[in-house]
Design a protein around this motif. Structure first.
Motif, short mmCIF file in Angstrom:
data_model
loop_
_atom_site.label_atom_id
_atom_site.label_comp_id
_atom_site.label_asym_id
_atom_site.label_seq_id
_atom_site.Cartn_x
_atom_site.Cartn_y
_atom_site.Cartn_z
N GLY A 30 3.34 12.59 3.56
CA GLY A 30 4.61 13.35 4.17
C GLY A 30 4.22 14.01 5.32
O GLY A 30 3.48 14.94 5.22
N ALA A 31 4.74 13.94 6.62
CA ALA A 31 4.24 14.98 7.68
C ALA A 31 5.69 15.20 8.15
O ALA A 31 6.56 14.67 8.60
N LEU A 32 5.63 16.68 8.42
CA LEU A 32 6.54 17.22 9.23
C LEU A 32 6.13 17.73 10.61
O LEU A 32 5.31 18.77 10.51
N LEU A 33 6.27 16.88 11.59
CA LEU A 33 5.94 17.22 12.96
C LEU A 33 6.91 18.12 13.58
O LEU A 33 8.13 18.12 13.74
N HIS A 34 6.12 19.09 14.19
CA HIS A 34 6.84 20.35 14.53
C HIS A 34 6.20 20.68 15.92
O HIS A 34 5.27 20.38 16.38
N THR A 35 6.92 21.81 16.48
CA THR A 35 6.75 22.02 17.93
C THR A 35 5.64 23.50 17.86
O THR A 35 5.40 24.28 19.08
N ARG B 276 9.69 11.61 -1.91
CA ARG B 276 8.41 11.85 -2.76
C ARG B 276 8.63 11.81 -4.17
O ARG B 276 8.07 10.78 -4.76
N ASP B 277 9.33 12.51 -4.60
CA ASP B 277 9.86 12.46 -6.08
C ASP B 277 10.68 11.30 -6.65
O ASP B 277 10.30 10.82 -7.73
N GLU B 278 11.43 10.53 -5.64
CA GLU B 278 12.06 9.26 -5.90
C GLU B 278 10.78 8.13 -5.98
O GLU B 278 11.17 7.35 -6.79
N LEU C 33 2.81 22.15 2.98
CA LEU C 33 4.00 22.58 2.47
C LEU C 33 4.11 22.34 0.80
O LEU C 33 4.66 23.30 0.26
N SER C 34 3.79 21.26 0.52
CA SER C 34 4.06 20.97 -1.07
C SER C 34 3.03 19.63 -1.01
O SER C 34 2.38 19.03 -0.35
N ASP C 35 3.02 19.08 -2.49
CA ASP C 35 2.46 17.95 -2.81
C ASP C 35 2.37 16.90 -1.70
O ASP C 35 3.68 16.32 -1.53
N ARG C 36 1.39 16.23 -1.09
CA ARG C 36 1.31 15.21 -0.17
C ARG C 36 2.37 15.47 1.04
O ARG C 36 2.54 14.52 1.70
N ILE C 37 2.64 16.55 1.30
CA ILE C 37 3.58 16.94 2.66
C ILE C 37 2.90 18.07 3.34
O ILE C 37 2.48 19.13 2.77
N GLU C 38 2.72 17.70 4.50
CA GLU C 38 1.95 19.01 5.51
C GLU C 38 2.99 19.16 6.73
O GLU C 38 3.78 18.21 7.05
N ARG D 185 0.86 -1.27 -0.14
CA ARG D 185 0.15 0.02 0.04
C ARG D 185 0.90 1.33 0.04
O ARG D 185 0.30 2.32 -0.12
N GLY D 186 2.12 1.00 0.12
CA GLY D 186 2.94 2.31 -0.05
C GLY D 186 3.76 2.82 1.39
O GLY D 186 3.76 1.81 2.18
N LEU D 187 4.09 3.85 1.45
CA LEU D 187 4.40 4.40 2.71
C LEU D 187 4.27 5.88 3.08
O LEU D 187 3.81 6.47 2.40
N VAL D 188 4.42 5.98 4.60
CA VAL D 188 4.23 7.39 4.96
C VAL D 188 5.47 7.74 5.44
O VAL D 188 6.36 6.83 6.48
N ALA D 189 6.03 9.08 5.31
CA ALA D 189 7.29 9.43 5.78
C ALA D 189 7.27 10.63 6.80
O ALA D 189 6.13 11.47 6.67
N ILE D 190 8.07 10.61 7.89
CA ILE D 190 7.64 11.37 9.06
C ILE D 190 9.12 12.38 9.32
O ILE D 190 10.06 11.22 9.43
#
Length: 409
Positions: free
Chosen positions: A383-388, A373-375, A395-400, A348-353
């Motif tokens: 994709g998720a950039l978890l922040h404080t 994502r591009d690769e 942020l960009s396609d499929r990335i928040e 089913r793919g992957l999620v990157a954090i």
């Protein structure tokens, strides 16, 4: 603690007992295994009590017979003969909901576990997540990310100092929920001390508690890092064999964990080293002697603590996530690209954090996620950039960019 805190694994335990004859709950000591198991059991045998264990040592099959089911066999490793009796009982009558075994984490290579192979479903129980501590229901984070169901963020999200306070509280039920201040810190420091003098760590087994303590402190200082064995055992003043023995011991006791390196035939030159973590940030703080003031004045410690904290929340959720993610990390051999967590969903793919102690990350901060994502193309699901910081935004396609507190909102 006056009221029981619902655990993430409770529905999963019910589902197992409705269908399977036997299960085993593993995890670090004092993480709440027995308290949770008791809520699902009709009778209990405490095998770390010699009076209760005696009949099982003498004749485990007879001692197990005719007890109200599900039978909770607490601290089974204190009387390993019981596992053979469970095997024989299940082979004789394979009906659902018969046995629950609890005990500290054990290596799969432990021969005592062999009778349970094919008879026991194992459930890993982690220290309390923040979601559990505040009794907040909701989807596991990765599952919610895939379903496009964003959580409602709290009206007053923590700031960076607030995250440090939450992380250093840890997730062991007693210090996390019942104790405060110096008493909480004393509990965590005592846990580390008792861990190092545990019977399996004694010199009679070739293990020196002082050297083990040095190793555990070195491991904690490298938490959230990719550090090779040589660097770790040299930092602790040990040889390779002793270092590996201590790593196995601490893994079996459930206080350290590793994320394996992710690999793919679509990407070349990926590093193979594992990423190491202390399994609870309260213990991490006790091991390195860190309080809120220290981590707020040391960027390296702060980054390690925040990443260790988030990864442990994700590890606990992965046990019950319906998408059954396998957690890894990614780094290429040149160190140009690194992703903190890869949640591999198989076909089913992957999620990157990515995890950052930053209150307002920009698209450039997600460059490693964008590269992956591009690769990978459509294999990259989210994709998720978890922040404080306090806000969730694109942020960009499929990335928040997503606040860390979304893990328990």
């Amino acid at each position: 603690m006056d009221a029981y805190l619902e655990r993430l694994v409770d529905p999963w335990i019910d589902e197992i007992l409705d269908s399977a004859p036997a299960m085993m709950i593993t995890g670090a000591r004092a993480s709440g295994k027995t308290t949770t198991a008791l809520r699902h059991a009709a009778s209990v045998v405490r095998l770390d009590n010699e009076r209760e264990a005696g009949p099982f040592r003498a004749d485990p099959d007879a001692a197990l017979r005719e007890r109200p089911e599900p039978v909770l066999l607490d601290e089974w490793q204190a009387c390993p003969e019981v596992l053979g009796a469970v095997k024989r009982a299940v082979d004789t009558e394979r009906r659902a909901g018969r046995f629950i075994l609890t005990g500290s984490a054990q290596s799969d290579a432990d021969p005592a576990l062999w009778p349970g192979t094919g008879r026991l479903i194992r459930v890993a129980m982690h220290p309390l997540t923040v979601r559990e501590q505040i009794s907040r229901s909701g989807h596991p984070f990765i599952d919610g990310l895939l379903s496009g169901d964003p959580p409602q963020l709290p009206a007053d999200p923590p700031d960076l100092r607030g995250y440090a306070e939450i992380a250093l509280r840890g997730g062991f039920p007693e210090p996390a929920v019942e104790l405060e201040g110096n008493v909480r810190r004393g509990w965590l420091e005592s846990y580390v001390e008792q861990l190092l003098t545990h019977g399996r760590a004694g010199s009679g087994n070739g293990r020196d508690p002082v050297r083990l303590g040095t190793f555990f402190a070195a491991y904690a200082l490298n938490s959230a890092g990719i550090v090779n064995d040589a660097t770790l055992y040299e930092a602790a003043g040990l040889d390779r064999r002793t270092s590996r023995s201590y790593t196995r011991l601490l893994t079996d006791l459930g206080v350290i964990a590793e994320l394996p390196a992710w690999s793919s035939n679509r990407l070349k030159r990926l590093a193979r080293g594992t990423k190491r973590y202390i399994a609870d940030t309260g213990l991490w703080g006790a091991a390195v002697g860190a309080d809120v003031e220290l981590v707020m004045s040391d960027g390296d410690l702060l980054g390690r603590m925040i990443e260790t904290f988030v990864v442990n929340q994700l590890r606990a959720e992965a046990v019950v996530d319906p998408s059954r993610p396998k957690l890894h990390h990614l780094r290429d051999r040149d160190g140009r690209h690194e992703v903190d967590v890869i949640a591999d969903l198989g076909a089913r793919g992957l999620v990157a954090i990515e995890i950052k102690a930053h209150s307002a990350p920009k698209p450039a901060d997600a460059r490693h996620l964008a590269w992956l994502r591009d690769e990978l193309g459509q294999q990259f699901k989210a994709g998720a950039l978890l922040h404080t910081g306090p806000a969730r935004y694109h942020l960009s396609d499929r990335i928040e960019a997503i606040p860390i507190c979304s893990l328990w909102s």
